[in-house]
Design a protein around this motif. Structure first.
Motif, PDB file in Angstrom:
ATOM      1  N   ARG A   1      31.564  25.607  27.169  1.00  0.00           N
ATOM      2  CA  ARG A   1      31.727  24.504  28.115  1.00  0.00           C
ATOM      3  C   ARG A   1      33.153  24.491  28.611  1.00  0.00           C
TER       4      ARG A   1
ATOM      5  N   LEU B   1      28.631  23.598  31.879  1.00  0.00           N
ATOM      6  CA  LEU B   1      27.963  24.038  30.657  1.00  0.00           C
ATOM      7  C   LEU B   1      27.278  25.374  30.899  1.00  0.00           C
TER       8      LEU B   1
ATOM      9  N   VAL C   1      24.585  27.908  29.399  1.00  0.00           N
ATOM     10  CA  VAL C   1      23.453  27.891  28.482  1.00  0.00           C
ATOM     11  C   VAL C   1      22.840  29.281  28.407  1.00  0.00           C
TER      12      VAL C   1
ATOM     13  N   ILE D   1      23.998  25.816  24.372  1.00  0.00           N
ATOM     14  CA  ILE D   1      25.245  25.700  25.120  1.00  0.00           C
ATOM     15  C   ILE D   1      26.279  26.551  24.384  1.00  0.00           C
TER      16      ILE D   1
END
Length: 268
Positions: free
Chosen positions: A246, A235, A237, A243
């Protein structure tokens, strides 16, 4: 929507599933064109498909050569992802022209290639997950047992990699991710899911891996909170706590570094 599709225990990224579907349709169209025009369009479609995949991969390798230079063998690890679509389409189109030359079948096959490429790009964008807030209140633990609140990492971009010792792809990518974490300008945290400290320590010792970037989540709360459907899941961020990307499944050094660079570039 997390950008992955599940078929029983099998998980596949939506963009990869769409790419495979587009390839099959392209081959089928080549067969139909061959039957109607009596030109070798079916063979041309097969050659174009191979040329497109190779060109897309080599284009990605060229764009991220510094990462592949560290691990040359990963150039052939296409299951990790990493393709340059535009270069791939150009390579496929060139192959069609070389095999068929100037004739009606060429125009038909090139038209199908353009339509399928645009359709894949549109559907990939439609199925791509929207940036979503990383849930607050998540706590993991370092190898010494001390709590680490993920909320303290907010305000700057960071990366979370969810893994388990029994997960083959996790084990393969871990040495590389730990190496990248050691050199990265932004934090990269590898969070073990649902295993106890002793099991993780034994694994790290047996593999000769350092534990500075390792964290423990015995309850698997991070995976649940982020709807991670399987391991490994990485992930990315941003500084706003969202987020923004991914990656499900094994990730290559090039893809990891490219996503980290994107995070760094988005920092105000």
């Amino acid at each position: 929507m997390d950008g992955t599709w599940s078929i029983g225990p099998l998980m596949i990224a939506a963009d990869r599933a769409l790419a495979v579907a587009a390839m099959w349709i392209f081959l089928a169209i080549g067969m139909l064109i061959a039957r109607r025009t009596k030109a070798p369009a079916e063979r041309a479609a097969g050659v174009a498909l191979l040329a497109g995949v190779v060109a897309a991969r080599l284009g990605f390798v060229a764009q991220h050569f510094s990462a592949f230079r560290a691990e040359p063998w990963s150039i052939i690890a296409i299951w990790q992802g990493g393709f340059a679509p535009t270069i791939g389409v150009a390579g496929a189109a060139t192959a069609v022209l070389v095999v068929l030359g100037r004739q009606r079948a060429t125009a038909l096959l090139l038209g199908a290639l353009v339509v399928l490429s645009l359709g894949h790009a549109g559907l990939t964008a439609a199925f791509a997950p929207e940036p979503r807030p990383l849930p607050r209140g998540l706590t993991v633990y370092n190898l010494g047992g001390a709590p680490v609140a993920i909320d303290t990492m907010r305000g700057k971009p960071f990366v979370l990699n969810l893994w388990a010792t029994w997960c083959g792809p996790c084990r393969r990518e871990m040495p590389m991710i730990i190496d990248v974490a050691r050199q990265s300008n932004i934090p990269v945290l590898l969070i073990n899911q649902r295993e106890d400290r002793a099991a993780v320590r034994r694994f790290l010792t047996s593999e000769g891996l350092g534990g500075d970037a390792i964290a423990l989540d015995p309850g698997g709360h991070v995976a649940v909170a982020t709807t991670a459907g399987g391991y490994p899941t990485t992930l990315f961020v941003d500084s706003a706590g969202r987020i923004v990307h991914r990656h499900t499944g094994e990730i290559s050094r090039a893809s990891l570094m490219a996503a980290i660079n994107d995070l760094e570039g988005s920092t105000p």
